[in-house]
Design a protein around this motif. Structure first.
Motif, PDB file in Angstrom:
ATOM      1  N   ALA A 135      39.771  50.907  32.697  1.00 42.08           N
ATOM      2  CA  ALA A 135      40.547  50.624  33.915  1.00 42.08           C
ATOM      3  C   ALA A 135      40.099  49.316  34.565  1.00 42.08           C
ATOM      4  CB  ALA A 135      40.405  51.782  34.903  1.00 42.08           C
ATOM      5  N   LEU A 136      38.778  49.098  34.604  1.00 44.73           N
ATOM      6  CA  LEU A 136      38.277  47.853  35.204  1.00 44.73           C
ATOM      7  C   LEU A 136      38.667  46.638  34.367  1.00 44.73           C
ATOM      8  CD1 LEU A 136      34.703  48.866  36.416  1.00 44.73           C
ATOM      9  CD2 LEU A 136      36.682  48.301  37.832  1.00 44.73           C
ATOM     10  N   THR A 192      41.284  46.382  32.365  1.00 45.13           N
ATOM     11  CA  THR A 192      42.721  46.153  32.542  1.00 45.13           C
ATOM     12  C   THR A 192      43.009  45.521  33.888  1.00 45.13           C
ATOM     13  OG1 THR A 192      43.180  48.071  31.141  1.00 45.13           O
ATOM     14  CG2 THR A 192      44.967  47.262  32.520  1.00 45.13           C
ATOM     15  N   ALA A 193      42.387  46.074  34.935  1.00 47.73           N
ATOM     16  CA  ALA A 193      42.607  45.518  36.269  1.00 47.73           C
ATOM     17  C   ALA A 193      42.082  44.086  36.363  1.00 47.73           C
ATOM     18  CB  ALA A 193      41.928  46.395  37.317  1.00 47.73           C
ATOM     19  N   LEU A 211      44.258  40.873  37.086  1.00 47.74           N
ATOM     20  CA  LEU A 211      43.883  40.058  38.237  1.00 47.74           C
ATOM     21  C   LEU A 211      43.727  38.593  37.852  1.00 47.74           C
ATOM     22  CD1 LEU A 211      43.063  39.922  41.207  1.00 47.74           C
ATOM     23  CD2 LEU A 211      40.715  40.425  40.515  1.00 47.74           C
TER      24      LEU A 211
END
Length: 544
Positions: A214-215, A217-218, A222
């Motif tokens: 998740a990090l 991908t985020a 970003l």
């Protein structure tokens, strides 16, 4: 030589790489976006690493609390079972096996492994044998440090470990886990036995992997968002700058009517307004200078033409007086000779002014032909011999036996060499072993050159770049033997530029001077070197 060129060429970067480097050097927008991405990636990496560490520590802390509590509960139940056993039971081995079977069965249903070992004595280890364990569990999964902790009776303890299990097919698997140890006492022999519970961290690993994905991908999204925003923001600033650069390039190319489009009232709009005002002022001043230059050229041309008619009349009268000077008294005869000399100089000056006006107007053209510079040098020596004899100066030509050809205008080349030789005669040494002028001629594949060397007064530092200025003289008090007008070297430089060649000067006080003319072999060729050195060889030897 061919092999060397091919190897050097093979080391050059590919065209695509060179284009990328060129784009990187020229695009401030690309550099800003790249810098922002690098900084953002660093910040995202640090923040992501910190979040992952906090998440990992929180998951492990929560899991440790849970497994320690569960291990304590299991140990408490095991003690209850032992206390409920008949007191007459005196079989420690059977009691140990019964307890281990109960705990192992319960552990298999709840997802952890169990090792029961004992009785516990100082220095005893699981590897010594006699341990009851979950099927397939490798007893090396229990850390030695945890075993040492229970060499004597002690409270519950835990540590991280790697759980190793052997499958039915003989494969060995490893996964991280937590090992918790506690002690119980068997009623049958009143000895202490150690229980080791090994809890896997599979759920925590999955949770941590999910958080990591998740990090990542985020973070990736970003960075893409930051790159897009930076590109758009810098585009708003860079686009007007690029337009200003394009307009400035067109202005430099002579398109003085070009202007920037002004929109809005921000700083960039005010910059565009100031740029347009500057361009308008430059256009007006350039137009004024062009008009002034045109008027000056026209004035010089008109004056030169208008002076020819009265000069012709004065020339006729001067010729009559000069022819009849033998019948005049000495003073009048001398005046007639001076008049004739000055008229000759005046006619030369008019011709030079007309030639200068043609250069200024861009009307000078070349009549190209194959010119042998060796023949040119010898013809100029013959033409200037009377002047050299008058000054007691010897002029020598040093040239190769074969022809030295260049595609040029023979009339203009002869005028260049004649100006250089007469200038050298004017400034040559009058006596001594150096009382002479040497004309060097040489050529190669791409260029042909003539160098005129004298051993006269020379040139002071900085005068080599000024000697081709119009009407400039190194020594204003020095008389001109050849009766020059001060425009000869300027016209020679213009003739050289018209051929695409070089006309250069070297000089040193007391060591004379050397002027070098270099022409391309073919019209339109680009010069990269000269067959003759600019600094004379004798001077180079003295310096070395």
């Amino acid at each position: 030589m061919l092999h060397l060129r091919s190897s050097v060429g093979s080391r050059r970067p590919p065209d695509s790489l060179r284009r990328w480097f060129t784009f990187w050097r020229r695009s401030i927008q690309a550099r800003v976006v790249a810098s922002t991405l690098i900084l953002s990636a660093g910040v995202v990496s640090v923040v992501g690493w910190f979040l992952l560490q906090q998440t990992r520590d929180g998951l492990l802390e929560h899991r440790v609390d849970a497994v320690v509590a569960e291990a304590n509960d299991e140990t408490a139940e095991a003690r209850d079972l032992l206390e409920a056993a008949p007191g007459i039971d005196s079989d420690p081995f059977g009691q140990q096996r019964s307890l281990a079977g109960t705990l192992i069965q319960r552990g298999e249903t709840r997802g952890y492994s169990v090792v029961l070992v004992g009785p516990t004595r100082p220095g005893s280890r699981i590897a010594d044998g006699g341990a009851n364990r979950t099927r397939g569990l490798d007893t090396t999964s229990v850390p030695p440090a945890l075993e040492e902790h229970f060499d004597a009776e002690s409270s519950t303890a835990w540590t991280y470990t790697t759980i190793r299990r052997t499958g039915t097919d003989g494969t060995v698997s490893e996964r991280p886990g937590i090992a918790v140890g506690s002690q119980v006492q068997l009623p049958s022999d009143a000895a202490s036995y150690t229980l080791y519970y090994l809890f896997p961290l599979d759920e925590q690993e999955e949770t941590l992997a999910l958080v990591t994905r998740a990090l990542l991908t985020a973070g990736g999204l970003l960075l893409v968002l930051v790159a897009g925003m930076t590109w758009l923001v810098t585009r708003q600033v860079v686009t007007p700058i690029r337009l200003a650069r394009q307009v400035a390039e067109r202005l430099a190319a002579g398109q003085l009517q070009e202007r920037l489009k002004v929109s809005g009232e921000d700083d960039l709009a005010r910059l565009a307004t100031s740029f347009n005002q500057m361009a308008s002022n430059l256009q007006r001043q350039i137009r004024q200078l062009e008009e002034l230059s045109r008027v000056q050229r026209r004035f010089v041309s008109d004056v030169s033409h208008e002076l020819r008619t009265p000069l012709t009349t004065v020339r006729m009268a001067s010729d009559m007086l000069h022819d009849a000077r033998d019948g005049f008294d000495p003073a009048t005869a001398r005046a007639a000779e001076l008049l004739q000399t000055e008229l000759d100089r005046f006619e030369t000056l008019l011709a030079d002014l007309l030639e200068i006006s043609r250069f200024d107007a861009g009307a000078a053209v070349l009549e190209l032909d194959d010119v042998n510079l060796v023949d040119v040098a010898r013809r100029i020596v013959d033409v200037t011999r009377p002047l050299a004899d008058q000054r007691h100066v010897q002029v020598v030509v040093r040239a190769p036996d074969q022809a030295c050809l260049a595609e040029a205008d023979v009339r203009r080349v002869e005028r260049i060499v004649r100006n250089l030789v007469t200038n050298a005669i004017d400034h040559a040494a009058l006596d001594g072993p150096d009382a002479g002028i040497v004309i060097h001629v040489a050529g190669d594949e791409h260029a042909a050159a003539i160098a005129v060397r004298d051993h006269g007064v020379g040139l002071a530092p900085g005068e080599a770049s000024m000697v081709f200025n119009r009407f400039w003289r190194a020594d204003p008090a020095r008389a001109r033997t050849s009766g020059g007008t001060g425009l000869g070297l300027s016209i020679a430089l213009e003739d050289t530029h018209l051929h695409g060649g070089w006309l250069q000067a070297w000089g040193r006080p007391g060591e004379g001077a050397q002027f070098r003319l270099t022409l391309p072999r073919r019209a339109g060729g680009v010069l990269r070197h000269s067959p003759l050195p600019l600094v004379p060889g004798d001077v180079a030897e003295q310096v070395s």
